[in-house]
Design a protein around this motif. Structure first.
Motif, PDB file in Angstrom:
ATOM      1  N   LYS A   1       6.781  -1.489 -25.571  1.00 46.60           N
ATOM      2  CA  LYS A   1       8.110  -1.065 -25.141  1.00 46.60           C
ATOM      3  C   LYS A   1       8.102  -0.090 -24.113  1.00 46.60           C
ATOM      4  N   GLU A   2       7.189   0.454 -24.282  1.00 49.08           N
ATOM      5  CA  GLU A   2       6.681   1.653 -23.269  1.00 49.08           C
ATOM      6  C   GLU A   2       6.536   1.126 -21.884  1.00 49.08           C
TER       7      GLU A   2
ATOM      8  N   THR B   1       0.813  -1.219  -0.320  1.00 48.46           N
ATOM      9  CA  THR B   1       0.273   0.161  -0.132  1.00 48.46           C
ATOM     10  C   THR B   1       1.187   1.525  -0.030  1.00 48.46           C
ATOM     11  N   ASP B   2       2.078   1.468  -0.010  1.00 50.03           N
ATOM     12  CA  ASP B   2       2.900   2.259  -0.494  1.00 50.03           C
ATOM     13  C   ASP B   2       2.799   2.684  -1.683  1.00 50.03           C
ATOM     14  N   PRO B   3       2.555   4.316  -0.848  1.00 51.46           N
ATOM     15  CA  PRO B   3       2.110   5.583  -2.222  1.00 51.46           C
ATOM     16  C   PRO B   3       2.885   5.337  -3.360  1.00 51.46           C
ATOM     17  N   GLU B   4       4.073   4.926  -3.717  1.00 47.07           N
ATOM     18  CA  GLU B   4       5.093   5.065  -4.701  1.00 47.07           C
ATOM     19  C   GLU B   4       4.615   3.914  -5.545  1.00 47.07           C
ATOM     20  N   LEU B   5       4.707   2.246  -4.408  1.00 45.99           N
ATOM     21  CA  LEU B   5       3.958   1.524  -5.510  1.00 45.99           C
ATOM     22  C   LEU B   5       2.502   1.763  -6.145  1.00 45.99           C
ATOM     23  N   VAL B   6       1.684   1.936  -5.084  1.00 43.30           N
ATOM     24  CA  VAL B   6       0.279   2.169  -5.372  1.00 43.30           C
ATOM     25  C   VAL B   6       0.568   3.038  -7.190  1.00 43.30           C
ATOM     26  N   GLU B   7       0.796   4.254  -7.040  1.00 44.71           N
ATOM     27  CA  GLU B   7       1.473   4.652  -8.337  1.00 44.71           C
ATOM     28  C   GLU B   7       1.722   4.227  -9.739  1.00 44.71           C
ATOM     29  N   MET B   8       2.796   3.580  -9.366  1.00 43.84           N
ATOM     30  CA  MET B   8       3.081   2.730  -9.808  1.00 43.84           C
ATOM     31  C   MET B   8       2.328   1.575 -11.243  1.00 43.84           C
ATOM     32  N   ARG B   9       1.409   0.575 -10.116  1.00 42.23           N
ATOM     33  CA  ARG B   9       0.499  -0.450 -10.268  1.00 42.23           C
ATOM     34  C   ARG B   9      -0.564   0.431 -11.345  1.00 42.23           C
ATOM     35  N   LEU B  10      -0.729   1.471 -11.236  1.00 41.75           N
ATOM     36  CA  LEU B  10      -1.717   2.059 -11.699  1.00 41.75           C
ATOM     37  C   LEU B  10      -1.110   2.503 -12.708  1.00 41.75           C
TER      38      LEU B  10
ATOM     39  N   ALA C   1       0.886   1.196 -14.707  1.00 42.25           N
ATOM     40  CA  ALA C   1       0.486   0.174 -15.394  1.00 42.25           C
ATOM     41  C   ALA C   1      -0.403  -0.427 -15.962  1.00 42.25           C
ATOM     42  N   ARG C   2      -1.013   0.003 -14.894  1.00 46.25           N
ATOM     43  CA  ARG C   2      -2.766  -0.594 -15.311  1.00 46.25           C
ATOM     44  C   ARG C   2      -3.338   0.164 -16.834  1.00 46.25           C
ATOM     45  N   LEU C   3      -2.777   1.971 -16.514  1.00 47.90           N
ATOM     46  CA  LEU C   3      -3.655   2.665 -17.337  1.00 47.90           C
ATOM     47  C   LEU C   3      -3.094   2.156 -18.494  1.00 47.90           C
ATOM     48  N   LEU C   4      -1.734   1.962 -18.307  1.00 51.57           N
ATOM     49  CA  LEU C   4      -0.640   1.709 -19.985  1.00 51.57           C
ATOM     50  C   LEU C   4      -1.342  -0.107 -20.661  1.00 51.57           C
ATOM     51  N   THR C   5      -1.553  -0.637 -19.904  1.00 46.09           N
ATOM     52  CA  THR C   5      -2.398  -2.456 -20.410  1.00 46.09           C
ATOM     53  C   THR C   5      -3.582  -1.863 -20.334  1.00 46.09           C
TER      54      THR C   5
ATOM     55  N   PHE D   1      -4.009  -8.427 -21.771  1.00 48.09           N
ATOM     56  CA  PHE D   1      -2.571  -8.473 -21.234  1.00 48.09           C
ATOM     57  C   PHE D   1      -2.696  -8.042 -19.875  1.00 48.09           C
ATOM     58  N   ASN D   2      -2.151  -8.559 -18.780  1.00 42.11           N
ATOM     59  CA  ASN D   2      -1.866  -7.736 -17.732  1.00 42.11           C
ATOM     60  C   ASN D   2      -0.821  -8.056 -16.974  1.00 42.11           C
ATOM     61  N   CYS D   3      -0.557  -6.917 -16.280  1.00 42.12           N
ATOM     62  CA  CYS D   3       0.599  -7.430 -15.127  1.00 42.12           C
ATOM     63  C   CYS D   3       0.488  -6.431 -13.641  1.00 42.12           C
ATOM     64  N   ASP D   4       1.751  -6.512 -13.115  1.00 42.47           N
ATOM     65  CA  ASP D   4       1.640  -5.441 -11.976  1.00 42.47           C
ATOM     66  C   ASP D   4       2.252  -4.268 -12.176  1.00 42.47           C
ATOM     67  N   TYR D   5       3.686  -4.471 -12.754  1.00 45.83           N
ATOM     68  CA  TYR D   5       4.307  -3.246 -12.667  1.00 45.83           C
ATOM     69  C   TYR D   5       4.602  -3.038 -14.075  1.00 45.83           C
ATOM     70  N   GLY D   6       4.659  -4.185 -15.441  1.00 43.57           N
ATOM     71  CA  GLY D   6       5.674  -4.049 -16.511  1.00 43.57           C
ATOM     72  C   GLY D   6       7.293  -3.076 -15.885  1.00 43.57           C
ATOM     73  N   ARG D   7       7.269  -2.650 -15.876  1.00 46.73           N
ATOM     74  CA  ARG D   7       8.775  -2.364 -16.361  1.00 46.73           C
ATOM     75  C   ARG D   7       9.487  -3.022 -15.429  1.00 46.73           C
ATOM     76  N   HIS D   8       9.029  -4.516 -14.897  1.00 48.63           N
ATOM     77  CA  HIS D   8      10.368  -4.963 -14.066  1.00 48.63           C
ATOM     78  C   HIS D   8       9.931  -6.562 -15.046  1.00 48.63           C
TER      79      HIS D   8
END
Length: 184
Positions: free
Chosen positions: A50-51, A16-25, A27-31, A66-73
């Protein structure tokens, strides 16, 4: 140490850390965007992947959905293809080599939870990376669990549950997956 650093180090962290919540959001928007781009626009789909992903080869294609949590990993090599319904929970790094094919409804999971119920109920979780070598084919509905490393030229049969690591040149199948054949 930040929650993100703990997460990537395989330690218990607070999702629930704000940085992680923002990163997941993000990724959700990109997916969501990826899953809404027409199949007749492969270049637009490739640009978005690629983004989203950490690194990729040039020749990559992912079917929707396709779904993922963060994408960048997620890091994929050249000639990567993922069929319909692929889910990659990339809380830790997922590295996939060149010339890899993923069939429909495959799940690759790095996220996990503590076994101890008190610790699990705290809401903390952790993750273990997944590595898949070159020239691998993952059959439909296969599941790859956290911490698994697969060598080169591995074929995973449809429906297999991969709970441990395997070396090069094998066909694995079953629940839990086991070697059913060597590849010469």
């Amino acid at each position: 140490m930040s929650e993100k650093m703990k997460m990537l180090a395989g330690q218990l962290y607070d999702p629930t850390d704000p940085e992680l919540v923002e990163m997941r959001l993000s990724a959700r928007l990109l997916t969501e965007q990826l899953n809404s781009i027409s199949a007749v626009e492969p270049d637009a789909r490739r640009r978005l992947v690629k983004e989203l992903f950490g690194t990729t080869g040039e020749n990559i294609f992912i079917e929707s959905t396709f779904n993922c949590d963060y994408g960048r990993h997620i890091h994929v090599g050249e000639n990567f293809y993922a069929n319909f319904g692929c889910v990659i929970l990339d809380v830790a790094e997922v590295r996939i080599g060149d010339n890899c094919l993923i069939a429909p409804q495959v799940g690759i999971y790095t996220a996990t939870h503590p076994i101890d119920p008190v610790e699990r109920n705290s809401g903390k979780e952790y993750a273990l990376p997944v590595t898949i070598g070159h020239n691998c084919w993952i059959g439909g509905h296969a599941t790859i669990n956290p911490g698994v490393t697969l060598g080169d030229n591995v074929v995973i049969a449809s429906g297999a549950l991969v709970t441990k690591s395997f070396g090069n040149n094998v066909v694995i199948a079953g629940n839990p997956a086991r070697v059913i054949r060597e590849i010469p």
